[in-house]
Write a protein that holds these residues in place. Sequence first.
Motif, PDB file in Angstrom:
ATOM      1  N   HIS A 129     -25.613   1.399 -13.608  1.00 21.92           N
ATOM      2  CA  HIS A 129     -26.012   2.515 -14.410  1.00 21.92           C
ATOM      3  C   HIS A 129     -26.403   3.759 -13.509  1.00 21.92           C
ATOM      4  CE1 HIS A 129     -29.978   0.872 -13.951  1.00 21.92           C
ATOM      5  NE2 HIS A 129     -30.627   2.251 -14.030  1.00 21.92           N
ATOM      6  N   ILE A 130     -26.441   5.014 -14.327  1.00 22.11           N
ATOM      7  CA  ILE A 130     -26.892   6.258 -13.819  1.00 22.11           C
ATOM      8  C   ILE A 130     -28.221   6.343 -13.983  1.00 22.11           C
ATOM      9  CG2 ILE A 130     -26.583   8.669 -13.806  1.00 22.11           C
ATOM     10  CD1 ILE A 130     -23.938   7.390 -12.661  1.00 22.11           C
ATOM     11  N   ASP A 131     -29.153   6.593 -13.041  1.00 23.62           N
ATOM     12  CA  ASP A 131     -30.688   6.615 -13.185  1.00 23.62           C
ATOM     13  C   ASP A 131     -30.910   8.048 -12.838  1.00 23.62           C
ATOM     14  OD1 ASP A 131     -30.446   6.632 -10.336  1.00 23.62           O
ATOM     15  OD2 ASP A 131     -32.595   5.638 -10.408  1.00 23.62           O
ATOM     16  N   TYR A 132     -30.130   8.896 -12.520  1.00 25.07           N
ATOM     17  CA  TYR A 132     -30.594  10.227 -11.986  1.00 25.07           C
ATOM     18  C   TYR A 132     -29.645  11.374 -12.099  1.00 25.07           C
ATOM     19  CZ  TYR A 132     -32.036  14.194  -9.085  1.00 25.07           C
ATOM     20  OH  TYR A 132     -32.312  15.466  -8.497  1.00 25.07           O
ATOM     21  N   VAL A 133     -29.824  12.503 -12.706  1.00 22.27           N
ATOM     22  CA  VAL A 133     -28.921  13.540 -12.708  1.00 22.27           C
ATOM     23  C   VAL A 133     -29.750  15.040 -12.615  1.00 22.27           C
ATOM     24  CG1 VAL A 133     -27.538  14.756 -14.275  1.00 22.27           C
ATOM     25  CG2 VAL A 133     -27.530  12.340 -14.399  1.00 22.27           C
ATOM     26  N   SER A 134     -29.464  15.435 -11.422  1.00 22.26           N
ATOM     27  CA  SER A 134     -30.171  16.690 -11.186  1.00 22.26           C
ATOM     28  C   SER A 134     -29.942  17.882 -12.209  1.00 22.26           C
ATOM     29  CB  SER A 134     -29.574  17.135  -9.932  1.00 22.26           C
ATOM     30  OG  SER A 134     -30.332  18.676  -9.658  1.00 22.26           O
ATOM     31  N   ARG A 135     -30.975  18.335 -12.590  1.00 19.20           N
ATOM     32  CA  ARG A 135     -30.852  19.437 -13.240  1.00 19.20           C
ATOM     33  C   ARG A 135     -31.014  20.951 -12.688  1.00 19.20           C
ATOM     34  NH1 ARG A 135     -30.611  15.068 -16.497  1.00 19.20           N
ATOM     35  NH2 ARG A 135     -30.585  15.644 -18.751  1.00 19.20           N
ATOM     36  N   VAL A 136     -30.793  20.859 -11.445  1.00 18.79           N
ATOM     37  CA  VAL A 136     -30.393  22.226 -10.547  1.00 18.79           C
ATOM     38  C   VAL A 136     -28.973  21.902 -10.035  1.00 18.79           C
ATOM     39  CG1 VAL A 136     -31.325  23.320  -8.732  1.00 18.79           C
ATOM     40  CG2 VAL A 136     -32.999  22.255 -10.144  1.00 18.79           C
ATOM     41  N   VAL A 137     -28.416  23.054 -10.044  1.00 18.38           N
ATOM     42  CA  VAL A 137     -27.101  23.259  -9.560  1.00 18.38           C
ATOM     43  C   VAL A 137     -27.343  23.574  -8.057  1.00 18.38           C
ATOM     44  CG1 VAL A 137     -24.934  24.550  -9.459  1.00 18.38           C
ATOM     45  CG2 VAL A 137     -26.187  23.966 -11.873  1.00 18.38           C
ATOM     46  N   THR A 138     -26.608  22.807  -7.053  1.00 16.53           N
ATOM     47  CA  THR A 138     -26.534  23.024  -5.692  1.00 16.53           C
ATOM     48  C   THR A 138     -25.803  24.532  -5.492  1.00 16.53           C
ATOM     49  OG1 THR A 138     -26.684  21.020  -5.005  1.00 16.53           O
ATOM     50  CG2 THR A 138     -26.061  22.465  -3.453  1.00 16.53           C
ATOM     51  N   SER A 139     -26.314  25.637  -5.202  1.00 18.87           N
ATOM     52  CA  SER A 139     -25.837  26.789  -5.079  1.00 18.87           C
ATOM     53  C   SER A 139     -24.593  26.866  -4.110  1.00 18.87           C
ATOM     54  CB  SER A 139     -26.773  27.999  -4.693  1.00 18.87           C
ATOM     55  OG  SER A 139     -27.366  27.769  -3.509  1.00 18.87           O
ATOM     56  N   SER A 140     -24.459  26.069  -2.962  1.00 20.73           N
ATOM     57  CA  SER A 140     -23.638  26.049  -2.069  1.00 20.73           C
ATOM     58  C   SER A 140     -22.373  25.392  -2.616  1.00 20.73           C
ATOM     59  CB  SER A 140     -23.911  25.524  -0.597  1.00 20.73           C
ATOM     60  OG  SER A 140     -24.549  24.064  -1.012  1.00 20.73           O
ATOM     61  N   GLY A 156     -21.725  24.531  -5.924  1.00 21.54           N
ATOM     62  CA  GLY A 156     -21.646  24.485  -7.507  1.00 21.54           C
ATOM     63  C   GLY A 156     -21.551  23.092  -8.143  1.00 21.54           C
ATOM     64  N   SER A 157     -22.499  22.189  -7.787  1.00 21.38           N
ATOM     65  CA  SER A 157     -22.278  20.887  -8.162  1.00 21.38           C
ATOM     66  C   SER A 157     -23.731  20.240  -8.421  1.00 21.38           C
ATOM     67  CB  SER A 157     -21.695  20.002  -7.286  1.00 21.38           C
ATOM     68  OG  SER A 157     -22.230  19.900  -5.953  1.00 21.38           O
ATOM     69  N   TYR A 175     -28.318   2.033  -4.021  1.00 19.40           N
ATOM     70  CA  TYR A 175     -28.028   3.444  -4.635  1.00 19.40           C
ATOM     71  C   TYR A 175     -26.917   4.061  -4.233  1.00 19.40           C
ATOM     72  CZ  TYR A 175     -33.047   3.905  -6.050  1.00 19.40           C
ATOM     73  OH  TYR A 175     -34.185   3.940  -6.805  1.00 19.40           O
ATOM     74  N   VAL A 176     -25.977   4.699  -5.193  1.00 19.54           N
ATOM     75  CA  VAL A 176     -25.015   5.301  -4.730  1.00 19.54           C
ATOM     76  C   VAL A 176     -24.831   6.869  -5.102  1.00 19.54           C
ATOM     77  CG1 VAL A 176     -22.453   5.666  -5.094  1.00 19.54           C
ATOM     78  CG2 VAL A 176     -23.398   3.487  -5.197  1.00 19.54           C
ATOM     79  N   ASN A 177     -25.033   8.015  -4.328  1.00 19.88           N
ATOM     80  CA  ASN A 177     -25.326   9.216  -4.315  1.00 19.88           C
ATOM     81  C   ASN A 177     -23.814   9.932  -4.460  1.00 19.88           C
ATOM     82  OD1 ASN A 177     -28.052   9.114  -4.261  1.00 19.88           O
ATOM     83  ND2 ASN A 177     -27.801   8.773  -1.948  1.00 19.88           N
ATOM     84  N   PHE A 178     -23.571  10.790  -5.552  1.00 18.75           N
ATOM     85  CA  PHE A 178     -22.507  11.554  -5.561  1.00 18.75           C
ATOM     86  C   PHE A 178     -22.642  12.676  -6.193  1.00 18.75           C
ATOM     87  CE2 PHE A 178     -22.786   9.053  -9.293  1.00 18.75           C
ATOM     88  CZ  PHE A 178     -22.222   9.694 -10.279  1.00 18.75           C
ATOM     89  N   SER A 179     -21.673  13.764  -6.363  1.00 20.09           N
ATOM     90  CA  SER A 179     -21.952  15.110  -6.930  1.00 20.09           C
ATOM     91  C   SER A 179     -20.893  15.162  -7.802  1.00 20.09           C
ATOM     92  CB  SER A 179     -21.612  16.211  -5.808  1.00 20.09           C
ATOM     93  OG  SER A 179     -22.760  16.020  -4.780  1.00 20.09           O
ATOM     94  N   VAL A 180     -21.111  16.258  -8.812  1.00 20.21           N
ATOM     95  CA  VAL A 180     -20.202  16.405 -10.002  1.00 20.21           C
ATOM     96  C   VAL A 180     -20.366  17.825 -10.306  1.00 20.21           C
ATOM     97  CG1 VAL A 180     -19.780  16.209 -12.626  1.00 20.21           C
ATOM     98  CG2 VAL A 180     -20.629  14.185 -11.090  1.00 20.21           C
ATOM     99  N   ALA A 181     -19.205  18.626 -10.173  1.00 19.58           N
ATOM    100  CA  ALA A 181     -18.922  20.044 -10.490  1.00 19.58           C
ATOM    101  C   ALA A 181     -19.535  20.219 -11.565  1.00 19.58           C
ATOM    102  CB  ALA A 181     -17.590  20.575 -10.247  1.00 19.58           C
ATOM    103  N   GLU A 182     -20.242  21.410 -11.800  1.00 16.17           N
ATOM    104  CA  GLU A 182     -20.992  21.952 -12.870  1.00 16.17           C
ATOM    105  C   GLU A 182     -20.203  22.194 -14.134  1.00 16.17           C
ATOM    106  OE1 GLU A 182     -22.887  25.788 -12.919  1.00 16.17           O
ATOM    107  OE2 GLU A 182     -21.575  26.414 -11.106  1.00 16.17           O
ATOM    108  N   ASN A 183     -18.841  22.596 -13.896  1.00 16.24           N
ATOM    109  CA  ASN A 183     -17.907  23.111 -14.865  1.00 16.24           C
ATOM    110  C   ASN A 183     -17.125  21.594 -15.452  1.00 16.24           C
ATOM    111  OD1 ASN A 183     -16.496  22.917 -12.528  1.00 16.24           O
ATOM    112  ND2 ASN A 183     -15.448  24.595 -13.190  1.00 16.24           N
TER     113      ASN A 183
END
Length: 376
Positions: A255-266, A268-269, A209-217
């Motif tokens: 491949h991408i197997d998980y995308v959170s549907r909740v934005v991390t408030s701290s 914004g990603s 697994y590789v975990n990463f974050s993507v800004a909501e905008n």
Amino acid sequence: MTLNYLIKLAGGVLLCTLSACSDSNAAPQPDPVNLPRVLVIEVDTEDLRLDRTFPGNTQGSMVTEVRSRVEGLLESRDFEEGQLVQQDQLMFSVEKAPYEVELQRARSDLASAEATFNAAQRDWQRVENLFSDGAISGRERDQAQSAFELGEAELTAAQASVRDAELRFNYTDVRAPIEGVAGRERVSPGNVISEGEVLATITRLDPLYVNFSVAENDIAARYLLANTSVDGSIEDKPSARLVLQDGTTHPLEGHIDYVSRVVTSSTGSLEVRAVIPNPEMDLLPGQFVRVQLPRIDIADAIAVPQRAVIQSGSRSVVYIVDANDSIQVREVILGVRVGSRHLIEQGLAAGDRVVVEGLSMLRPGARVQADKVDAE
């Protein structure tokens, strides 16, 4: 000198005087030669293909703690630390003698319960026949039936006790719950362990697994949300590749197997996870890598040089030159960077003239001399 001549002369002097006064009170017109000079680009739409990569951290696709399910003396470790273990492979052994005694006692109790049940069953069969012939009372029949039912219940309980004793005896062999690479032992043989104590960990490395974050905008966030689903209706998941710290690319595509549907408030990603095949196990948990997504196509995009954008508090603005060659301030919504340019999500349209040089000392409404330059 005639009277008419004097009147005409006085009128001419008065006209000249009024004209001079009028000219002196009028605002001076700016000289085009002295207007501030700025360089502008004329905005135009274009089709872009964006490469988006994000820093990530590798993690085993499954990490399992090997726990003892019984207490007792740890007698042996039966695996090599840091080596691959197979599911159900023996890893530790706990002293068996106390559990063997418990199992023998349970089996003895089961044999006694079976004998009691068999006797009660025979009595019940006899009594039932005698009651049908009217040879015994109903009370005697009920007593025999109760004895049979009690013997049946005791037999069931004894069978359960044997099963429990067998399980606990088998738990003295601590086996690998999954396939993976075994870590270091947490407890050495010779120690008395408690039930539930962690003895080692196993990490599955294939896949990784590789975990990463993507800004909501970020446009990549919209791409990932649009190409994944929460109900499984989208089967073709976005591909992903890994770029290692030395610049090389991992040869196998994931491949991408998980995308959170909740934005991390701290931050914004959105949290995102990629699954990468790792049959050679050359990728290890804890590595810092970059995740490369498929190229994202954007039609009719607008991008301006980064130097044209001014950050004003929480806002982003650009200076534009309107049709009257006057400066206007335009608030924009920025997208991602495209080389040395910023993608503009909102705020500009094709044909706008954006100032790229000469921004200092400009004020809204001021007239300028705008010289057009080619876009970068």
